[in-house]
Design an enzyme around this catalytic site. Sequence first.
Site, PDB file in Angstrom:
ATOM      1  N   SER A  25       1.317  -1.451  -0.151  1.00  0.00           N
ATOM      2  CA  SER A  25      -0.163   0.043   0.223  1.00  0.00           C
ATOM      3  C   SER A  25       0.761   1.194   0.261  1.00  0.00           C
ATOM      4  O   SER A  25       0.008   2.391  -0.059  1.00  0.00           O
ATOM      5  CB  SER A  25      -0.861  -0.198   1.226  1.00  0.00           C
ATOM      6  OG  SER A  25      -0.270   0.064   2.301  1.00  0.00           O
ATOM      7  N   ASN A 112      -2.279  -2.316  13.425  1.00  0.00           N
ATOM      8  CA  ASN A 112      -3.424  -2.315  13.860  1.00  0.00           C
ATOM      9  C   ASN A 112      -4.280  -1.254  14.192  1.00  0.00           C
ATOM     10  O   ASN A 112      -4.549   0.027  13.100  1.00  0.00           O
ATOM     11  CB  ASN A 112      -4.581  -3.596  14.012  1.00  0.00           C
ATOM     12  CG  ASN A 112      -3.652  -4.828  13.216  1.00  0.00           C
ATOM     13  OD1 ASN A 112      -3.279  -4.709  12.193  1.00  0.00           O
ATOM     14  ND2 ASN A 112      -4.178  -5.611  13.937  1.00  0.00           N
ATOM     15  N   THR A 157     -39.849  25.878 -11.697  1.00  0.00           N
ATOM     16  CA  THR A 157     -40.657  23.911 -11.448  1.00  0.00           C
ATOM     17  C   THR A 157     -40.719  23.423 -11.748  1.00  0.00           C
ATOM     18  O   THR A 157     -40.953  23.057 -13.203  1.00  0.00           O
ATOM     19  CB  THR A 157     -41.613  24.181 -10.118  1.00  0.00           C
ATOM     20  OG1 THR A 157     -43.152  24.563 -10.360  1.00  0.00           O
ATOM     21  CG2 THR A 157     -41.306  25.253  -8.915  1.00  0.00           C
ATOM     22  N   HIS A 158     -39.818  21.956 -11.898  1.00  0.00           N
ATOM     23  CA  HIS A 158     -40.022  21.417 -13.712  1.00  0.00           C
ATOM     24  C   HIS A 158     -39.149  21.444 -14.156  1.00  0.00           C
ATOM     25  O   HIS A 158     -39.515  21.398 -15.427  1.00  0.00           O
ATOM     26  CB  HIS A 158     -41.627  21.025 -13.523  1.00  0.00           C
ATOM     27  CG  HIS A 158     -42.895  20.823 -12.441  1.00  0.00           C
ATOM     28  ND1 HIS A 158     -42.654  19.121 -12.466  1.00  0.00           N
ATOM     29  CD2 HIS A 158     -43.058  21.215 -11.641  1.00  0.00           C
ATOM     30  CE1 HIS A 158     -43.464  19.437 -10.718  1.00  0.00           C
ATOM     31  NE2 HIS A 158     -43.287  20.710 -10.575  1.00  0.00           N
ATOM     32  N   SER A 279     -14.255  23.425 -28.708  1.00  0.00           N
ATOM     33  CA  SER A 279     -14.182  22.113 -30.101  1.00  0.00           C
ATOM     34  C   SER A 279     -13.255  22.418 -30.987  1.00  0.00           C
ATOM     35  O   SER A 279     -13.270  22.986 -31.504  1.00  0.00           O
ATOM     36  CB  SER A 279     -16.383  22.088 -30.767  1.00  0.00           C
ATOM     37  OG  SER A 279     -15.789  21.595 -32.228  1.00  0.00           O
ATOM     38  N   LYS A 285     -18.212  27.074 -30.513  1.00  0.00           N
ATOM     39  CA  LYS A 285     -18.374  26.773 -29.698  1.00  0.00           C
ATOM     40  C   LYS A 285     -17.565  26.941 -28.275  1.00  0.00           C
ATOM     41  O   LYS A 285     -16.025  27.512 -28.778  1.00  0.00           O
ATOM     42  CB  LYS A 285     -17.732  25.146 -29.211  1.00  0.00           C
ATOM     43  CG  LYS A 285     -18.905  24.641 -30.665  1.00  0.00           C
ATOM     44  CD  LYS A 285     -20.040  24.474 -29.908  1.00  0.00           C
ATOM     45  CE  LYS A 285     -20.357  22.404 -29.648  1.00  0.00           C
ATOM     46  NZ  LYS A 285     -21.491  22.472 -28.355  1.00  0.00           N
ATOM     47  N   ASN A 287     -17.654  25.876 -24.631  1.00  0.00           N
ATOM     48  CA  ASN A 287     -18.000  24.807 -24.402  1.00  0.00           C
ATOM     49  C   ASN A 287     -18.098  25.163 -22.285  1.00  0.00           C
ATOM     50  O   ASN A 287     -16.857  24.977 -21.735  1.00  0.00           O
ATOM     51  CB  ASN A 287     -18.069  23.690 -24.643  1.00  0.00           C
ATOM     52  CG  ASN A 287     -18.198  22.481 -25.554  1.00  0.00           C
ATOM     53  OD1 ASN A 287     -18.922  23.408 -26.317  1.00  0.00           O
ATOM     54  ND2 ASN A 287     -17.622  22.254 -26.468  1.00  0.00           N
ATOM     55  N   GLU A 292     -19.198  20.170 -16.851  1.00  0.00           N
ATOM     56  CA  GLU A 292     -19.971  18.807 -17.366  1.00  0.00           C
ATOM     57  C   GLU A 292     -18.738  18.018 -16.296  1.00  0.00           C
ATOM     58  O   GLU A 292     -18.653  17.540 -15.633  1.00  0.00           O
ATOM     59  CB  GLU A 292     -19.367  18.919 -18.630  1.00  0.00           C
ATOM     60  CG  GLU A 292     -20.512  19.599 -19.209  1.00  0.00           C
ATOM     61  CD  GLU A 292     -20.085  19.532 -20.929  1.00  0.00           C
ATOM     62  OE1 GLU A 292     -19.862  19.075 -21.199  1.00  0.00           O
ATOM     63  OE2 GLU A 292     -19.748  20.475 -21.453  1.00  0.00           O
ATOM     64  N   TYR A 319      -9.385  -6.769  13.763  1.00  0.00           N
ATOM     65  CA  TYR A 319      -8.285  -6.061  11.726  1.00  0.00           C
ATOM     66  C   TYR A 319      -8.424  -7.211  10.979  1.00  0.00           C
ATOM     67  O   TYR A 319      -8.434  -8.756  11.266  1.00  0.00           O
ATOM     68  CB  TYR A 319      -6.862  -5.610  12.287  1.00  0.00           C
ATOM     69  CG  TYR A 319      -6.159  -5.647  11.046  1.00  0.00           C
ATOM     70  CD1 TYR A 319      -6.645  -3.589  10.544  1.00  0.00           C
ATOM     71  CD2 TYR A 319      -5.705  -5.967  10.027  1.00  0.00           C
ATOM     72  CE1 TYR A 319      -6.200  -3.722   9.453  1.00  0.00           C
ATOM     73  CE2 TYR A 319      -5.299  -5.653   9.122  1.00  0.00           C
ATOM     74  CZ  TYR A 319      -5.607  -4.184   8.320  1.00  0.00           C
ATOM     75  OH  TYR A 319      -4.867  -3.971   7.994  1.00  0.00           O
ATOM     76  N   LYS A 327      -8.267   3.364   1.293  1.00  0.00           N
ATOM     77  CA  LYS A 327      -7.776   4.400   1.528  1.00  0.00           C
ATOM     78  C   LYS A 327      -7.673   5.218   0.094  1.00  0.00           C
ATOM     79  O   LYS A 327      -8.062   6.231  -0.463  1.00  0.00           O
ATOM     80  CB  LYS A 327      -6.285   4.428   2.297  1.00  0.00           C
ATOM     81  CG  LYS A 327      -5.633   4.072   3.045  1.00  0.00           C
ATOM     82  CD  LYS A 327      -4.274   3.906   4.119  1.00  0.00           C
ATOM     83  CE  LYS A 327      -4.699   2.978   4.991  1.00  0.00           C
ATOM     84  NZ  LYS A 327      -5.283   2.027   4.979  1.00  0.00           N
TER      85      LYS A 327
HETATM   86  N1  ARG Z   1      -1.420  -1.052   5.813  1.00  0.00           N
HETATM   87  C1  ARG Z   1      -2.010  -1.799   6.240  1.00  0.00           C
HETATM   88  C2  ARG Z   1      -3.624  -0.663   6.041  1.00  0.00           C
HETATM   89  O1  ARG Z   1      -3.980  -0.094   5.889  1.00  0.00           O
HETATM   90  C3  ARG Z   1      -1.486  -1.545   7.640  1.00  0.00           C
HETATM   91  C4  ARG Z   1      -1.735  -2.762   8.636  1.00  0.00           C
HETATM   92  C5  ARG Z   1      -1.373  -3.862   8.335  1.00  0.00           C
HETATM   93  N2  ARG Z   1      -1.512  -5.500   9.505  1.00  0.00           N
HETATM   94  C6  ARG Z   1      -1.710  -6.117   9.554  1.00  0.00           C
HETATM   95  N3  ARG Z   1      -2.139  -6.932  10.580  1.00  0.00           N
HETATM   96  N4  ARG Z   1      -1.459  -6.883   8.573  1.00  0.00           N
HETATM   97  O2  ARG Z   1      -4.291  -1.115   6.715  1.00  0.00           O
END
Ligand code: ARG
Length: 468
Positions: A25, A112, A157-158, A279, A285, A287, A292, A319, A327
């Site tokens: 990660s 954790n 309205t509408h 465009s 145009k 735009n 959008e 956990y 994330k």
């Molecule tokens: N990168 C992990 C997360 O975002 C860290 C936690 C990993 N914990 C574990 N017990 N494997 O959640």
Amino acid sequence: MKTNASWGGRFKEGPAEAVKAYTESESYDRSLAPQDIRASKAHARMLGRQGVISAADAETLVQGLEAVWQEIQSGAFQWKPELEDVHMNIEARLTELVGDVGKRLHTGRSRNDQVGLSFRLHVADCMDEWRRLLLRLMARIGQRAEEHRDAILPGCTHMQPAQPVSLAHHLLAYAWMLRRDVLRIEDSLKRVRVSPLGAAALAGTTYPLDPESVAAEVGFGGIYENSMDAVSDRDFVLEALFDASLCMEHLSRLCEEIIIWANPCFGFVSLSDGYATGSSIMPQKKNPDVAELMRGKTGRVYGALMGLLTVMKGMPLAYNRDLQEDKEGFLDASRTLASSLAVMEGMLAEIGFNTARMEQSLAKGFLNATEMADYLVGKGIPFREAHHVTGRAVALAEARGLPLEALSLDELKGVDERFGEDVYAVLDYRAAVRRRETPGGTGPRSVARQLETLRAFLAGREETGSAC
Ligand code: ARG
């Protein structure tokens, strides 16, 4: 070494190549580096205060973490995907810099509860930034409304012409949506700013920790009640994502309005060159791509909310690695919302309101029909009957291709004897706006009150918030 140094004691082989890439990660959670370092400093100091490690070791850890932070900020830090995540990258570098003392940082802590606190800090910082940008956008709406207290346009309205409203009133409707967003964020922050540190892996720990003091040091309001809940709770991300989704919905509605108003059939607004595109094939145009795109980006913020709700729905305590999926969606949603708020503020600063065009268009769509009905009520006619008589006047005007006020008194008397010369003053569009002084109505005194309330709200809130 084949195995990951931090947890590989019992492993003979390291993870397969595809698994390393699948589970890392670091490539995205490095955004949490400032918060991880803040949290680790607080943890190290607390370990020192509690006598779990020596005061000198605590100081070494804090200094070392500061040195790591300097490297990250300068770009000198070498990120290593094989160390999995931001937390282990920072800890490994800390140990390189300060030696074996670095290995004491993780005492009484698990990744954790560590990731829980780092992410809560990150989410809170992002929400502070959203709030700051929201307040700026509200101020801009207030300024544009103030400039256009006298302009009137068809209220719909509408999506059909209904009654005339002031442009200030129309714009201020969005300021009140955004005020709810600010209040919602402030309320959610109370629940985001709760520290899970001390829950350790899931059951608490045997070290004499003082989680309250860590929470206080990072500026949080309190700590968890239950260690298993603490390490597996992601309500704080979900709430933030809901707040972001609703705010994007408000921006998207405003975008929709701008897109319609920019169509030359309406011609109510002119986009500045900086906030429009051309465009490649049609030279005429201009735009409203920016509006959008913002309307379109709303979908990915909703997607992040739905994605995480789905991640959480089958999560047994405590956990589970699924939680790492909390994330990317949030990081994307936060960037999307923050940039949308900033871009909307810029777009509104430069947008031109074609007030003459708005006023001209009042003559189409019989926006003063309600006034005529109310006028007849004033002559003692029951409302239902007045509504019916007005409907016949509208049919006549429509057949003649005229607005109601262009019918002669004779023509009106042909519809109903009780019409008099005084009807024309009532049919005036500006007069129709002026008469609507009920609380929150479009009348000038009501709009002045709204502007006053908005100013007081903004003045009561400092533009605070850290970058995220
Ligand atoms: N990168 C992990 C997360 O975002 C860290 C936690 C990993 N914990 C574990 N017990 N494997 O959640």
